[in-house]
Design a protein around this motif. Structure first.
Motif, mmCIF file in Angstrom:
data_model
loop_
_atom_site.group_PDB
_atom_site.id
_atom_site.type_symbol
_atom_site.label_atom_id
_atom_site.label_comp_id
_atom_site.label_asym_id
_atom_site.label_seq_id
_atom_site.Cartn_x
_atom_site.Cartn_y
_atom_site.Cartn_z
ATOM 1 N N GLU A 52 0.967 -1.588 0.206
ATOM 2 C CA GLU A 52 0.078 0.089 -0.092
ATOM 3 C C GLU A 52 0.346 1.344 -0.081
ATOM 4 O OE1 GLU A 52 -3.964 2.245 1.993
ATOM 5 O OE2 GLU A 52 -2.949 -0.011 2.892
ATOM 6 N N GLU A 53 1.990 1.210 0.901
ATOM 7 C CA GLU A 53 2.782 2.337 0.744
ATOM 8 C C GLU A 53 3.277 2.134 -0.446
ATOM 9 O OE1 GLU A 53 2.580 4.886 2.706
ATOM 10 O OE2 GLU A 53 1.499 3.528 3.969
ATOM 11 N N MET A 54 4.090 1.539 -1.068
ATOM 12 C CA MET A 54 3.827 1.795 -2.562
ATOM 13 C C MET A 54 3.329 2.064 -3.513
ATOM 14 S SD MET A 54 5.355 -1.339 -5.344
ATOM 15 C CE MET A 54 6.563 -2.314 -3.708
ATOM 16 N N PHE A 55 2.149 2.117 -3.525
ATOM 17 C CA PHE A 55 0.552 2.699 -4.319
ATOM 18 C C PHE A 55 1.049 3.913 -3.797
ATOM 19 C CE2 PHE A 55 -3.198 3.850 -4.956
ATOM 20 C CZ PHE A 55 -3.906 3.016 -6.530
ATOM 21 N N ALA A 56 0.556 4.414 -2.823
ATOM 22 C CA ALA A 56 0.459 5.228 -2.400
ATOM 23 C C ALA A 56 1.649 7.152 -2.375
ATOM 24 C CB ALA A 56 0.819 5.437 -0.182
ATOM 25 N N ALA A 57 2.952 5.712 -2.619
ATOM 26 C CA ALA A 57 3.864 6.613 -3.526
ATOM 27 C C ALA A 57 4.450 7.315 -4.784
ATOM 28 C CB ALA A 57 5.559 5.897 -3.347
ATOM 29 N N LEU A 58 3.039 6.482 -5.689
ATOM 30 C CA LEU A 58 2.771 6.716 -7.223
ATOM 31 C C LEU A 58 1.668 8.105 -7.185
ATOM 32 C CD1 LEU A 58 2.295 2.935 -8.515
ATOM 33 C CD2 LEU A 58 4.558 4.887 -8.124
ATOM 34 N N VAL A 59 0.132 8.134 -6.287
ATOM 35 C CA VAL A 59 -0.693 8.931 -6.215
ATOM 36 C C VAL A 59 -0.504 10.330 -5.148
ATOM 37 C CG1 VAL A 59 -1.768 7.213 -6.822
ATOM 38 C CG2 VAL A 59 -2.401 7.058 -4.401
ATOM 39 N N GLN A 60 0.264 9.848 -4.010
ATOM 40 C CA GLN A 60 -0.202 10.992 -2.866
ATOM 41 C C GLN A 60 1.245 12.314 -3.290
ATOM 42 O OE1 GLN A 60 -2.000 10.651 -0.212
ATOM 43 N NE2 GLN A 60 -1.339 12.656 -0.100
ATOM 44 N N PRO A 61 2.481 12.398 -4.491
ATOM 45 C CA PRO A 61 2.965 13.266 -4.358
ATOM 46 C C PRO A 61 2.053 14.463 -5.237
ATOM 47 C CG PRO A 61 4.176 11.806 -4.184
ATOM 48 C CD PRO A 61 3.260 11.391 -4.264
ATOM 49 N N MET A 62 0.729 13.461 -6.133
ATOM 50 C CA MET A 62 0.011 14.434 -7.587
ATOM 51 C C MET A 62 -1.351 14.579 -6.372
ATOM 52 S SD MET A 62 -3.597 13.850 -8.752
ATOM 53 C CE MET A 62 -3.780 11.801 -8.616
ATOM 54 N N LEU A 63 -1.661 14.346 -5.929
ATOM 55 C CA LEU A 63 -2.624 15.101 -5.074
ATOM 56 C C LEU A 63 -2.775 15.898 -3.940
ATOM 57 C CD1 LEU A 63 -4.598 10.887 -3.384
ATOM 58 C CD2 LEU A 63 -5.481 13.314 -5.275
ATOM 59 N N ASP A 64 -1.190 15.672 -3.381
ATOM 60 C CA ASP A 64 -1.082 17.055 -3.176
ATOM 61 C C ASP A 64 -1.157 18.413 -3.181
ATOM 62 O OD1 ASP A 64 -0.515 15.107 -0.251
ATOM 63 O OD2 ASP A 64 1.506 15.086 -0.747
ATOM 64 N N ASP A 65 -0.137 18.317 -4.167
ATOM 65 C CA ASP A 65 0.093 18.970 -5.270
ATOM 66 C C ASP A 65 -2.126 19.430 -6.066
ATOM 67 O OD1 ASP A 65 1.414 21.080 -7.764
ATOM 68 O OD2 ASP A 65 0.852 19.798 -8.772
ATOM 69 N N PHE A 66 -2.490 18.460 -6.571
ATOM 70 C CA PHE A 66 -3.807 19.039 -7.157
ATOM 71 C C PHE A 66 -4.376 20.154 -5.642
ATOM 72 C CE2 PHE A 66 -8.260 17.786 -7.001
ATOM 73 C CZ PHE A 66 -8.938 18.094 -8.179
ATOM 74 N N LEU A 67 -4.250 19.550 -4.564
ATOM 75 C CA LEU A 67 -5.156 19.915 -2.879
ATOM 76 C C LEU A 67 -4.096 21.730 -3.377
ATOM 77 C CD1 LEU A 67 -7.069 19.987 -0.708
ATOM 78 C CD2 LEU A 67 -4.798 19.447 0.398
ATOM 79 N N GLN A 68 -3.314 21.856 -3.336
ATOM 80 C CA GLN A 68 -2.354 23.260 -3.564
ATOM 81 C C GLN A 68 -3.124 23.910 -3.941
ATOM 82 O OE1 GLN A 68 1.315 23.514 -3.386
ATOM 83 N NE2 GLN A 68 1.536 25.866 -3.058
ATOM 84 N N LEU A 69 -3.314 23.393 -5.611
ATOM 85 C CA LEU A 69 -4.273 24.587 -6.575
ATOM 86 C C LEU A 69 -5.202 24.322 -6.185
ATOM 87 C CD1 LEU A 69 -2.058 22.206 -10.105
ATOM 88 C CD2 LEU A 69 -1.808 24.408 -8.979
ATOM 89 N N TYR A 70 -6.340 23.268 -6.148
ATOM 90 C CA TYR A 70 -7.652 23.738 -6.398
ATOM 91 C C TYR A 70 -7.903 25.121 -4.688
ATOM 92 C CZ TYR A 70 -12.733 21.880 -3.934
ATOM 93 O OH TYR A 70 -13.729 22.500 -3.937
ATOM 94 N N ARG A 71 -7.258 24.603 -3.490
ATOM 95 C CA ARG A 71 -7.274 25.704 -2.438
ATOM 96 C C ARG A 71 -6.963 27.105 -3.017
ATOM 97 N NH1 ARG A 71 -10.688 23.228 0.250
ATOM 98 N NH2 ARG A 71 -10.364 21.582 1.333
#
Length: 204
Positions: A52-71
Motif C-alpha cells: 500500500e505504501e508503494m501505491f501511495a508513493a505513486l499517487v500521493q505527491p500528485m494529490l498533494d499538488d492537486f489540493l494546493q492548486l484547488y485551494r
C-alpha cells in the motif's frame, strides 16, 4: 539516496505503475513488480514497507499538488465573488481546468479512480465530492453575506448534485477517453451543469 539505490527506486516505480494499472491494487503481485524491476522481493522492502505504501508513493505527491492548486483556485474565486457577486462563480471553466490537470497526470488518476480498491484511496471520489461541497457552500455563504439572493435548498439534494458533478468529471478516466475527447466533454459538462447551478443560485 546513492545512485544505485535511486536507479533501483526508479525501476520499482515504473514496474509498480504498470502492475497496478494492469491488475489493480488487490491483484497486483510484488513478485512480478520485483521481477520487472530486476530486483528481489526482499529488495522491494528496502524501498517500501508494504504494497500500500508503494501505491501511495505513486499517487500521493500528485494529490498533494492537486489540493494546493484547488485551494489556490478556491481562494481566487472567493475573492472574485466578493467583488462581483454570483456571476464570479461562472467565470471560470472549472471542468476544463480540472480535466487539463487530470490528463497531465493521467496515470496517477487512472490508478486512483480505477485501481485503488483495497487501499485508503478507494473512496477518494467521495473525498473530492466533500471538498467540492464544502467549497460550494462557502461560495453560497459569501454570496448571501454580500447581499445576493440565493434561494434555500435541500442539503441532501445539494450533496447528491455536487457528487454527480464530481463523478461526471471522473467518467472519462473510467472510459479511457483520449485527451481530446475528454476536453470536449469537459466543455459539455460546463454547459450542462452551469445552467443548473445558476438556477440554484437564483440567477435564472
Amino acid at each position: 539516496m546513492p545512485k544505485p539505490k535511486a536507479e533501483s527506486h526508479e525501476r520499482i516505480i515504473s514496474a509498480a505503475t504498470k502492475e497496478f494499472l494492469t491488475y489493480g491494487f488487490e491483484d497486483a503481485s510484488l513478485r512480478r513488480i520485483a521481477a520487472n524491476a530486476g530486483i528481489t522481493v526482499s529488495g522491494l522492502y528496502k524501498h517500501f514497507p508494504n504494497k500500500e505504501e508503494m501505491f501511495a508513493a505513486l499517487v500521493q505527491p500528485m494529490l498533494d499538488d492537486f489540493l494546493q492548486l484547488y485551494r489556490q483556485k478556491e481562494q481566487e474565486e472567493n475573492e472574485a465573488i466578493e467583488k462581483i457577486g454570483s456571476a464570479a462563480a461562472f467565470l471560470n471553466d472549472d471542468a476544463v481546468y480540472v480535466m487539463q490537470y487530470i490528463y497531465d497526470h493521467i496515470s496517477e488518476f487512472k490508478l486512483l479512480v480505477c485501481c485503488s480498491q483495497g487501499t485508503r484511496y478507494e473512496d477518494y471520489s467521495h473525498k473530492l465530492a466533500e471538498m467540492e461541497e464544502e467549497s460550494s457552500l462557502k461560495y453560497i455563504e459569501a454570496l448571501r453575506r454580500r447581499g445576493d439572493h440565493v434561494p434555500e435548498f435541500d442539503r441532501k439534494e445539494f450533496h447528491l448534485l455536487v457528487s454527480s458533478n464530481v463523478e461526471a468529471v471522473l467518467q472519462p478516466i473510467r472510459h479511457d477517453f483520449t485527451r481530446e475527447e475528454a476536453m470536449h466533454y469537459a466543455q459539455t459538462i460546463n454547459t450542462f451543469f452551469s445552467k443548473g447551478w445558476k438556477w440554484l443560485c437564483g440567477m435564472e
